[in-house]
Design a protein around this motif. Sequence first.
Motif, mmCIF file in Angstrom:
data_model
loop_
_atom_site.group_PDB
_atom_site.id
_atom_site.type_symbol
_atom_site.label_atom_id
_atom_site.label_comp_id
_atom_site.label_asym_id
_atom_site.label_seq_id
_atom_site.Cartn_x
_atom_site.Cartn_y
_atom_site.Cartn_z
ATOM 1 N N UNK A 1 12.650 36.136 60.025
ATOM 2 C CA UNK A 1 11.575 37.084 60.330
ATOM 3 C C UNK A 1 12.127 38.416 60.843
ATOM 4 N N UNK A 2 13.208 38.372 61.622
ATOM 5 C CA UNK A 2 13.811 39.628 62.085
ATOM 6 C C UNK A 2 14.396 40.405 60.909
ATOM 7 N N UNK A 3 15.041 39.696 59.995
ATOM 8 C CA UNK A 3 15.597 40.380 58.815
ATOM 9 C C UNK A 3 14.484 40.992 57.981
ATOM 10 N N UNK A 4 13.358 40.291 57.896
ATOM 11 C CA UNK A 4 12.218 40.830 57.153
ATOM 12 C C UNK A 4 11.773 42.159 57.743
ATOM 13 N N UNK A 5 11.772 42.206 59.051
ATOM 14 C CA UNK A 5 11.354 43.426 59.726
ATOM 15 C C UNK A 5 12.360 44.561 59.488
ATOM 16 N N UNK A 6 13.628 44.231 59.568
ATOM 17 C CA UNK A 6 14.683 45.234 59.355
ATOM 18 C C UNK A 6 14.601 45.797 57.940
ATOM 19 N N UNK A 7 14.381 44.915 56.977
ATOM 20 C CA UNK A 7 14.344 45.360 55.586
ATOM 21 C C UNK A 7 13.072 46.161 55.315
ATOM 22 N N UNK A 8 11.976 45.782 55.982
ATOM 23 C CA UNK A 8 10.740 46.556 55.815
ATOM 24 C C UNK A 8 10.923 47.977 56.378
ATOM 25 N N UNK A 9 11.599 48.058 57.534
ATOM 26 C CA UNK A 9 11.871 49.389 58.101
ATOM 27 C C UNK A 9 12.870 50.115 57.204
ATOM 28 N N UNK A 10 13.742 49.382 56.597
ATOM 29 C CA UNK A 10 14.764 49.951 55.708
ATOM 30 C C UNK A 10 16.075 50.096 56.460
ATOM 31 N N UNK A 11 17.144 49.535 55.900
ATOM 32 C CA UNK A 11 18.418 49.547 56.618
ATOM 33 C C UNK A 11 18.890 50.966 56.934
ATOM 34 N N UNK A 12 18.699 51.936 56.021
ATOM 35 C CA UNK A 12 19.112 53.309 56.382
ATOM 36 C C UNK A 12 18.341 53.838 57.598
ATOM 37 N N UNK A 13 17.047 53.566 57.648
ATOM 38 C CA UNK A 13 16.241 54.035 58.787
ATOM 39 C C UNK A 13 16.664 53.311 60.067
ATOM 40 N N UNK A 14 16.966 52.033 59.955
ATOM 41 C CA UNK A 14 17.400 51.272 61.131
ATOM 42 C C UNK A 14 18.723 51.839 61.646
ATOM 43 N N UNK A 15 19.614 52.158 60.721
ATOM 44 C CA UNK A 15 20.909 52.737 61.108
ATOM 45 C C UNK A 15 20.697 54.090 61.802
ATOM 46 N N UNK A 16 19.788 54.871 61.262
ATOM 47 C CA UNK A 16 19.492 56.184 61.869
ATOM 48 C C UNK A 16 18.930 56.015 63.275
#
Lengths: 366, 366
Positions: free
Chosen positions: A255-270
């Motif tokens: 579920x956490x990975x789902x959230x990260x991918x929904x936000x988008x890994x580039x956006x999460x990195x930013x």
Amino acid sequence: MALVERSLLGPGPSNAYPEATAGLAAPMLGHLDPEFLAMLDETGNRLRTVWGTANQRTLPLSGTGSIGMEAAFVNFVHPGDVVVVAVNGLFGERMCDVAARYGAEVVRVDHEWGTPVDIERVLAAHPAPAIVAAVHAETSTGVRSDIKQLGAALRERDERTLLLADCVTSIGGEQIELDAWNVDIAYAGTQKCLGVPPGLAPFTVSERAWQHRVEKPTTWYLDLGLIGNYVTGGASGGRAYHHTAPTAMVASLHDALGRIIAEGMPAVATRHREAGEALQAGLQEMGLELFAAEGHRLHQLTSVVVPEGVDSADVRKQLLTDYGIEIGGGAGKYASSVWRIGLMGQNARLDRVEMLLGALKRVLGR
Amino acid sequence: MALVERSLLGPGPSNAYPEATAGLAAPMLGHLDPEFLAMLDETGNRLRTVWGTANQRTLPLSGTGSIGMEAAFVNFVHPGDVVVVAVNGLFGERMCDVAARYGAEVVRVDHEWGTPVDIERVLAAHPAPAIVAAVHAETSTGVRSDIKQLGAALRERDERTLLLADCVTSIGGEQIELDAWNVDIAYAGTQKCLGVPPGLAPFTVSERAWQHRVEKPTTWYLDLGLIGNYVTGGASGGRAYHHTAPTAMVASLHDALGRIIAEGMPAVATRHREAGEALQAGLQEMGLELFAAEGHRLHQLTSVVVPEGVDSADVRKQLLTDYGIEIGGGAGKYASSVWRIGLMGQNARLDRVEMLLGALKRVLGR
């Protein structure tokens, strides 16, 4: 007794993403339930996305991050193999211990703590090692090393040496491209930037490395051949029971990975970068000195030099008791001369930055 | 996607106690937080209560039940040690594999599956083994063996042989008195009668066994000397970081144990016995045959012979899809000729018995 709520701004665990907590508390499934197996498959897919790899063998191992390190060596070190380890912090240090337990001839390349891995020196350490191992984001010092460049240099030299990378503190906090970087074996933990409680070790291995694995490693629990028959299916395509997967933890990671991918890994990195930059600027404005070498500082984990005359433990204790904020001490010989402040996963946010800066300012009287 | 709710009436995992689920979702603590360390200490105390031991070294290991088995052998088998293993099911079988990986000279004492360990034959297998290993409650067959009698017989013979017991399916489901039974090394899992999701392996070791441990085992992750420095404190009394403890899982175990102790272990054992007896009577009334030898049947896990002409997998699938009830198939060569029905922890209740009996009756058309 009242429950205690903390802001976990140390080197990990970090506070979980709400989705991860909800996943933990969701109705439990059995480890052979079709619904669970579908969730496990999807978790593998999501790990591939976050890690930038197409490796078929990408799975969460049933233990905390350190079990990933153990699995990496016990399954790929043949007795007498030369393993070059870049040591620029506690976790490189630990790799030497673990590799030696499995019979490796360890060649250490020591670096001053706080500096990144020197690729030339690693290359010069041995002409044809079986494995070169390095830590991507050193949790003990807050330093990032250039795994991409190390991978390119190694692959240019020969086709045989395997590259092993510790991604415990980098996964989910910055862009990683394992395949493009020529990484063969990687492991991570869930309790840092993935925003999941500790208890699983994401793991991935390339086909090239798989061909060189130890057929029957000493460990039964971490025998990737046996585990693979359950997680990714055996030669016949069927799944054979190995051990009972930690189902609630897998649901949480899923579920956490789902959230990260929904936000988008580039956006999460930013988000991690912006929070880390704001923190580091604020600390320097306060007159504090950063420990990690400039240009190689992690955004998700900042190491700070404890000012002269300040008792490191007192400050940490005051932050914990008066503000409910946990930050970390240093590691090894820097235990009391460095603080480590993490802004990982759910905590990679500007509100956390202000909260920490404000509290630290008060405690230090600056 | 809608969440799926199951009644987990197989050989484990079982549905968690509500307290265990609440513990998982409670605010997270860091693994070095004083609040967490107090909880870890109390978890050790509670495990001692449930297991009937005063062993100082009693702790949850950071992996699923199988990691307990691995820790038991990797830390106590010196290469060439004679290890007598009583094999009366899958987990005895697995012990032979694991012990051999760590250099044991394994002496197997094979039993027909479904029967308990024959103590005379185990004693006769070798006059002075380093370790005798047996499974208390065989998850693969639903059989209980008499560990108390085995311990007494071994201790009467000599002071040297260590007794190692697998308590994965017995802990929290029946009265255990490890110290009175002369057990030196024991491990368990959380996902059966303790009513906690899978992910931790309770482990305990006597002082006598501790004196014979392997000083530097091949494994780093399961090196009990290093783990002990964190969990129970080192020689200096301080706690040294080893790996990040799975904090949410520990909280879950802590809270479930609190509930078990509040109910009282004798009452919990009675609840398991009454549910198991009701189930076994109901199955026999339905004309079904029990697999485990009479007088040695577990109450928490019942093995049933699949009737002639009935497709085992079809029945399990229908129970799962039409009723949301998971039961288990058999293990090994009994995969499709035996069912395993667990009434463990939260599921050791008469309502579950009626639910299962009713559904099974419909599916079998009896």
